[in-house]
Motif scaffolding. Sequence first.
Motif, short mmCIF file in Angstrom:
data_model
loop_
_atom_site.label_atom_id
_atom_site.label_comp_id
_atom_site.label_asym_id
_atom_site.label_seq_id
_atom_site.Cartn_x
_atom_site.Cartn_y
_atom_site.Cartn_z
N VAL A 66 26.88 21.29 -89.31
CA VAL A 66 27.47 20.37 -88.33
C VAL A 66 28.59 21.11 -87.60
CG1 VAL A 66 28.61 18.15 -88.00
CG2 VAL A 66 27.02 18.43 -89.91
N TYR A 67 28.60 21.00 -86.27
CA TYR A 67 29.62 21.64 -85.44
C TYR A 67 30.45 20.57 -84.74
CZ TYR A 67 26.66 25.72 -86.14
OH TYR A 67 25.93 26.73 -86.70
N ALA A 68 31.66 20.97 -84.32
CA ALA A 68 32.56 19.99 -83.69
C ALA A 68 32.18 19.71 -82.24
CB ALA A 68 34.00 20.49 -83.76
N THR A 69 31.55 20.70 -81.59
CA THR A 69 31.21 20.52 -80.17
C THR A 69 29.76 20.92 -79.92
OG1 THR A 69 31.81 22.77 -79.54
CG2 THR A 69 33.59 21.12 -79.48
N ALA A 70 29.23 20.40 -78.81
CA ALA A 70 27.87 20.76 -78.41
C ALA A 70 27.80 22.25 -78.08
CB ALA A 70 27.45 19.93 -77.21
N GLU A 71 28.83 22.76 -77.43
CA GLU A 71 28.87 24.19 -77.05
C GLU A 71 28.66 25.07 -78.29
OE1 GLU A 71 30.07 25.39 -73.67
OE2 GLU A 71 29.09 27.17 -74.48
N GLU A 72 29.38 24.76 -79.38
CA GLU A 72 29.24 25.56 -80.61
C GLU A 72 27.85 25.38 -81.21
OE1 GLU A 72 32.93 25.25 -83.31
OE2 GLU A 72 33.14 23.62 -81.87
N ALA A 73 27.36 24.14 -81.24
CA ALA A 73 26.06 23.88 -81.86
C ALA A 73 24.93 24.57 -81.09
CB ALA A 73 25.81 22.37 -81.92
N LEU A 74 25.09 24.64 -79.77
CA LEU A 74 24.03 25.22 -78.94
C LEU A 74 23.96 26.75 -79.06
CD1 LEU A 74 24.44 22.79 -75.95
CD2 LEU A 74 22.26 23.22 -77.13
N ALA A 75 24.88 27.35 -79.78
CA ALA A 75 24.77 28.80 -80.06
C ALA A 75 23.53 29.06 -80.93
CB ALA A 75 26.04 29.31 -80.73
N GLN A 76 23.09 28.04 -81.69
CA GLN A 76 21.81 28.12 -82.42
C GLN A 76 20.71 27.76 -81.44
OE1 GLN A 76 21.90 28.78 -85.79
NE2 GLN A 76 24.14 28.78 -85.70
N PRO A 77 19.74 28.64 -81.19
CA PRO A 77 18.70 28.30 -80.20
C PRO A 77 17.93 27.05 -80.60
CG PRO A 77 18.58 30.62 -80.82
CD PRO A 77 19.54 29.99 -81.76
N CYS A 78 17.69 26.16 -79.63
CA CYS A 78 16.91 24.95 -79.91
C CYS A 78 16.00 24.66 -78.72
CB CYS A 78 17.83 23.76 -80.18
SG CYS A 78 18.75 23.21 -78.75
N ASP A 79 15.00 23.84 -78.94
CA ASP A 79 14.08 23.45 -77.86
C ASP A 79 14.57 22.18 -77.16
OD1 ASP A 79 12.08 25.49 -78.55
OD2 ASP A 79 11.86 24.29 -80.39
N VAL A 80 15.10 21.25 -77.96
CA VAL A 80 15.52 19.95 -77.42
C VAL A 80 16.93 19.62 -77.90
CG1 VAL A 80 15.05 17.46 -77.40
CG2 VAL A 80 13.14 19.08 -77.34
N PHE A 81 17.78 19.24 -76.94
CA PHE A 81 19.12 18.74 -77.28
C PHE A 81 19.06 17.22 -77.18
CE2 PHE A 81 23.30 17.21 -75.95
CZ PHE A 81 24.12 17.78 -76.91
N PHE A 82 19.46 16.53 -78.24
CA PHE A 82 19.43 15.07 -78.24
C PHE A 82 20.85 14.55 -78.18
CE2 PHE A 82 16.41 11.56 -79.10
CZ PHE A 82 17.30 10.52 -78.95
N GLU A 83 21.16 13.75 -77.15
CA GLU A 83 22.51 13.25 -76.92
C GLU A 83 22.63 11.81 -77.41
OE1 GLU A 83 25.59 14.20 -75.93
OE2 GLU A 83 26.05 12.07 -76.12
#
Length: 277
Positions: A66-83
């Motif tokens: 779990v990351y505090a921000t989307a920016e940090e979490a998105l450093a892990q490559p993903c196909d879909v970001f769910f908001e």
Amino acid sequence: MTDSQLPERKAVIRICLAGATGWAGSALARAIAQSSDVALISAVSRTHAGQILGDVLAEPRLTCPVYATAEEALAQPCDVFFEFTKPDVAKSNVLTALQHGAHVVIGTSGLTDADYAEIGEAAEKHQRGVLAVGNFALTVVLLQKFAEIAARFIPQWEIIDYAHDDKKDAPSGTVRELAYRLSKVHPSELTVPLEQTQGVPETRGARLTGSQVHSIRLPGYTISAEIIFGMPDQKLSIRHDSGTSAQPYVDGALLAIRKVNTFVGLRRGLDSVLDLD
Ligand SMILES: NC(=O)c1ccc[n+]([C@@H]2O[C@H](COP(=O)([O-])OP(=O)(O)OC[C@H]3O[C@@H](n4cnc5c(N)ncnc54)[C@H](OP(=O)(O)O)[C@@H]3O)[C@@H](O)[C@H]2O)c1
């Protein structure tokens, strides 16, 4: 057996879920844990940053950090970001995800039509799909569809948006989406123009993309949306009432995740990826 004779194996869809510890996001995270074609790669929540999501949700199959921000979490490559967070951070999260090359599903309510216009432009620029769904529940998807059909035949309607007293955004994402979609059919006609209202014009509600909308925020309500069509000597009401669990949203949310990579640009409403005709 040669490679061409092997059954085709679909790639697992890698997901970053913002709001994974919330009421709606945690139900979705648990459903993802039970599905073999989708996997959580990263999650976002400020209070649980640094933890493993499965420890927070007591679901050992969820091993992502779990990351505090989307920016940090998105450093892990993903196909879909769910908001699935809150309106104040949703737009910037979505734009960040598009910059990182992810497709995006938006469940968070409170984004305006102007926000969606900006998001749509960014989606086109990055050649990614964005699917924004004001309400993932099947009965709401059907309400939207039935209302569009009714609006083709009935010139006048008004919308009532009911929610619990502590819901901060108004109107709800469900009702914003409904009004937006009806605006594509035609604006609702007013027999007495608002500026000619005698007394307190605000009691006539707000004009939202061609519909009069009345938001009620009271204890005792969960989420409901009602549209009333009126014609001389006849009325039609179409109403959705949600229960107290997040379960009705989960199936629609999973469907959105599986469909969002099938188009480029912004689409609004789950039925935009369903064949309801
Ligand atoms: N489209 C639909 O069908 C549907 C269904 C249900 C809900 N919704 C909408 O989805 C949104 C979430 O609803 P909910 O009831 O699940 O809310 P909630 O229980 O308050 O959960 C919000 C989640 O977002 C995280 N969060 C909030 N602010 C954040 C920030 N600034 N940065 C990072 N993470 C943040 C929270 O974790 P932290 O506080 O730890 O950061 C939590 O995980 C709302 O807009 C709601 O209206 C839509």
